[in-house]
Design a protein around this motif. Structure first.
Motif, short mmCIF file in Angstrom:
data_model
loop_
_atom_site.label_atom_id
_atom_site.label_comp_id
_atom_site.label_asym_id
_atom_site.label_seq_id
_atom_site.Cartn_x
_atom_site.Cartn_y
_atom_site.Cartn_z
N GLN A 28 -3.51 -2.31 10.86
CA GLN A 28 -2.33 -2.23 10.01
C GLN A 28 -1.38 -3.38 10.29
OE1 GLN A 28 -1.88 0.15 7.41
NE2 GLN A 28 -0.50 -1.55 6.90
N ASP A 35 -0.36 -6.07 7.50
CA ASP A 35 1.05 -6.33 7.17
C ASP A 35 1.38 -7.81 7.28
OD1 ASP A 35 1.42 -3.60 6.73
OD2 ASP A 35 2.38 -3.26 8.69
N HIS A 58 -4.02 -5.09 2.14
CA HIS A 58 -4.17 -3.68 2.48
C HIS A 58 -5.01 -3.53 3.74
CE1 HIS A 58 -2.48 -2.11 -1.24
NE2 HIS A 58 -3.11 -3.08 -1.87
N ARG A 59 -4.77 -2.48 4.47
CA ARG A 59 -5.56 -2.19 5.68
C ARG A 59 -7.04 -2.07 5.33
NH1 ARG A 59 -6.82 2.86 8.00
NH2 ARG A 59 -7.65 2.61 10.09
#
Length: 55
Positions: free
Chosen positions: A4, A8, A13-14
């Motif tokens: 994550q 970020d 997206h993860r």
């Protein structure tokens, strides 16, 4: 760094990070560059092309 955290920092997206790690997704040059900047490495240190691979 967690998936994550990396997502970020790279503004993805993860799930994108997970798919790259699982080799089920080849990122665009833009995404690959963003990830390399996020981890503070040259893009060639983070990604490589397996010339013996069909994909």
């Amino acid at each position: 760094m967690t998936q994550q955290d990396l997502a970020d920092k790279a503004d993805v997206h993860r799930q994108t990070i997970i798919s790259i790690e699982n080799k089920s997704y080849a990122p665009s040059i833009v995404v690959a560059y963003a990830i390399s900047i996020a981890v503070g490495k040259d893009i060639k240190e983070v990604f490589y092309i397996d010339e013996g691979s069909d994909s």
